[in-house]
Write a protein that holds these residues in place. Sequence first.
Motif, PDB file in Angstrom:
ATOM      1  N   MET A   1      27.868   7.199  57.634  1.00  0.00           N
ATOM      2  CA  MET A   1      27.179   8.335  57.072  1.00  0.00           C
ATOM      3  C   MET A   1      25.672   8.099  57.184  1.00  0.00           C
ATOM      4  O   MET A   1      25.201   7.001  56.955  1.00  0.00           O
ATOM      5  N   THR A   2      24.967   9.149  57.514  1.00  0.00           N
ATOM      6  CA  THR A   2      23.521   9.021  57.623  1.00  0.00           C
ATOM      7  C   THR A   2      22.875   9.203  56.240  1.00  0.00           C
ATOM      8  O   THR A   2      23.476   9.778  55.321  1.00  0.00           O
ATOM      9  N   LYS A   3      21.661   8.748  56.160  1.00  0.00           N
ATOM     10  CA  LYS A   3      20.899   8.908  54.920  1.00  0.00           C
ATOM     11  C   LYS A   3      20.720  10.396  54.597  1.00  0.00           C
ATOM     12  O   LYS A   3      20.840  10.803  53.440  1.00  0.00           O
ATOM     13  N   GLU A   4      20.476  11.201  55.610  1.00  0.00           N
ATOM     14  CA  GLU A   4      20.275  12.637  55.401  1.00  0.00           C
ATOM     15  C   GLU A   4      21.540  13.311  54.866  1.00  0.00           C
ATOM     16  O   GLU A   4      21.465  14.170  53.991  1.00  0.00           O
ATOM     17  N   GLU A   5      22.691  12.925  55.394  1.00  0.00           N
ATOM     18  CA  GLU A   5      23.958  13.476  54.902  1.00  0.00           C
ATOM     19  C   GLU A   5      24.182  13.077  53.449  1.00  0.00           C
ATOM     20  O   GLU A   5      24.553  13.914  52.616  1.00  0.00           O
ATOM     21  N   ALA A   6      23.929  11.810  53.147  1.00  0.00           N
ATOM     22  CA  ALA A   6      24.114  11.321  51.786  1.00  0.00           C
ATOM     23  C   ALA A   6      23.157  12.025  50.819  1.00  0.00           C
ATOM     24  O   ALA A   6      23.552  12.409  49.717  1.00  0.00           O
ATOM     25  N   GLU A   7      21.927  12.212  51.235  1.00  0.00           N
ATOM     26  CA  GLU A   7      20.947  12.871  50.363  1.00  0.00           C
ATOM     27  C   GLU A   7      21.400  14.276  49.987  1.00  0.00           C
ATOM     28  O   GLU A   7      21.350  14.663  48.812  1.00  0.00           O
ATOM     29  N   ARG A   8      21.839  15.036  50.965  1.00  0.00           N
ATOM     30  CA  ARG A   8      22.286  16.414  50.706  1.00  0.00           C
ATOM     31  C   ARG A   8      23.420  16.434  49.683  1.00  0.00           C
ATOM     32  O   ARG A   8      23.401  17.210  48.728  1.00  0.00           O
ATOM     33  N   VAL A   9      24.397  15.549  49.857  1.00  0.00           N
ATOM     34  CA  VAL A   9      25.565  15.529  48.969  1.00  0.00           C
ATOM     35  C   VAL A   9      25.188  14.991  47.587  1.00  0.00           C
ATOM     36  O   VAL A   9      25.591  15.557  46.564  1.00  0.00           O
ATOM     37  N   ILE A  10      24.418  13.927  47.536  1.00  0.00           N
ATOM     38  CA  ILE A  10      24.047  13.349  46.241  1.00  0.00           C
ATOM     39  C   ILE A  10      23.230  14.338  45.421  1.00  0.00           C
ATOM     40  O   ILE A  10      23.469  14.502  44.219  1.00  0.00           O
ATOM     41  N   ARG A  11      22.301  15.026  46.042  1.00  0.00           N
ATOM     42  CA  ARG A  11      21.509  16.030  45.307  1.00  0.00           C
ATOM     43  C   ARG A  11      22.426  17.114  44.724  1.00  0.00           C
ATOM     44  O   ARG A  11      22.222  17.558  43.599  1.00  0.00           O
ATOM     45  N   HIS A  12      23.427  17.515  45.477  1.00  0.00           N
ATOM     46  CA  HIS A  12      24.397  18.498  44.977  1.00  0.00           C
ATOM     47  C   HIS A  12      25.223  17.907  43.832  1.00  0.00           C
ATOM     48  O   HIS A  12      25.410  18.553  42.786  1.00  0.00           O
ATOM     49  N   LEU A  13      25.692  16.670  44.011  1.00  0.00           N
ATOM     50  CA  LEU A  13      26.547  16.045  42.998  1.00  0.00           C
ATOM     51  C   LEU A  13      25.811  15.782  41.688  1.00  0.00           C
ATOM     52  O   LEU A  13      26.433  15.780  40.622  1.00  0.00           O
ATOM     53  N   VAL A  14      24.517  15.573  41.744  1.00  0.00           N
ATOM     54  CA  VAL A  14      23.734  15.394  40.509  1.00  0.00           C
ATOM     55  C   VAL A  14      23.925  16.599  39.595  1.00  0.00           C
ATOM     56  O   VAL A  14      24.178  16.460  38.396  1.00  0.00           O
TER      57      VAL A  14
ATOM     58  N   ARG B   1      22.337   3.430  55.331  1.00  0.00           N
ATOM     59  CA  ARG B   1      21.250   2.511  55.652  1.00  0.00           C
ATOM     60  C   ARG B   1      19.930   3.095  55.165  1.00  0.00           C
ATOM     61  O   ARG B   1      19.661   4.283  55.336  1.00  0.00           O
ATOM     62  N   SER B   2      19.130   2.225  54.577  1.00  0.00           N
ATOM     63  CA  SER B   2      17.839   2.656  54.061  1.00  0.00           C
ATOM     64  C   SER B   2      16.920   1.451  53.959  1.00  0.00           C
ATOM     65  O   SER B   2      17.358   0.374  53.534  1.00  0.00           O
ATOM     66  N   ALA B   3      15.681   1.633  54.319  1.00  0.00           N
ATOM     67  CA  ALA B   3      14.702   0.540  54.207  1.00  0.00           C
ATOM     68  C   ALA B   3      14.511   0.132  52.753  1.00  0.00           C
ATOM     69  O   ALA B   3      14.309  -1.045  52.455  1.00  0.00           O
ATOM     70  N   ASN B   4      14.589   1.089  51.848  1.00  0.00           N
ATOM     71  CA  ASN B   4      14.398   0.805  50.422  1.00  0.00           C
ATOM     72  C   ASN B   4      15.683   0.377  49.732  1.00  0.00           C
ATOM     73  O   ASN B   4      15.645  -0.142  48.626  1.00  0.00           O
ATOM     74  N   GLY B   5      16.805   0.677  50.340  1.00  0.00           N
ATOM     75  CA  GLY B   5      18.105   0.432  49.729  1.00  0.00           C
ATOM     76  C   GLY B   5      18.706   1.742  49.264  1.00  0.00           C
ATOM     77  O   GLY B   5      17.997   2.612  48.742  1.00  0.00           O
ATOM     78  N   ALA B   6      19.994   1.887  49.458  1.00  0.00           N
ATOM     79  CA  ALA B   6      20.683   3.126  49.116  1.00  0.00           C
ATOM     80  C   ALA B   6      20.562   3.450  47.627  1.00  0.00           C
ATOM     81  O   ALA B   6      20.332   4.602  47.252  1.00  0.00           O
ATOM     82  N   GLN B   7      20.702   2.442  46.773  1.00  0.00           N
ATOM     83  CA  GLN B   7      20.614   2.657  45.325  1.00  0.00           C
ATOM     84  C   GLN B   7      19.246   3.225  44.946  1.00  0.00           C
ATOM     85  O   GLN B   7      19.143   4.139  44.136  1.00  0.00           O
ATOM     86  N   TYR B   8      18.206   2.637  45.515  1.00  0.00           N
ATOM     87  CA  TYR B   8      16.840   3.068  45.216  1.00  0.00           C
ATOM     88  C   TYR B   8      16.646   4.535  45.605  1.00  0.00           C
ATOM     89  O   TYR B   8      16.125   5.333  44.823  1.00  0.00           O
TER      90      TYR B   8
END
Length: 74
Positions: free
Chosen positions: A1-14, A51-58
Motif C-alpha cells: 500500500m502506498t502512503k497516499e492510499e493509506a492517507e486517504r483511508v486513514i483520514r476517512h476512518l478518523v 513506507r514513510s521517511a518519518n514513520g507510518a505511526q508519525y
Amino acid sequence: MTKEEAERVIRHLVHKWAKDSGINLATEQPSFSAFQSWLHDNAYSHYLSFRSANGAQYDAQAWFDQELRQTSRN
C-alpha cells in the motif's frame, strides 16, 4: 500500500471512528492511541503499514490531528 492510499483511508476512518465512538469533537480531545486500538480491533491496522521517511505511526497521527483540528496541541 502506498502512503497516499493509506492517507486517504486513514483520514476517512478518523471520522468514522469519532462518529462510531460518540466523540464530541467540540468538547473532547480524542486520543490517537484510542483510534489506533480501534483500527486494530476492527481489522484496519494494515492501513498503518506503509513506507514513510518519518514513520507510518508519525504520519498517521499527524493526519489524525489534522482531521480533528488538534494540530495546535502538538
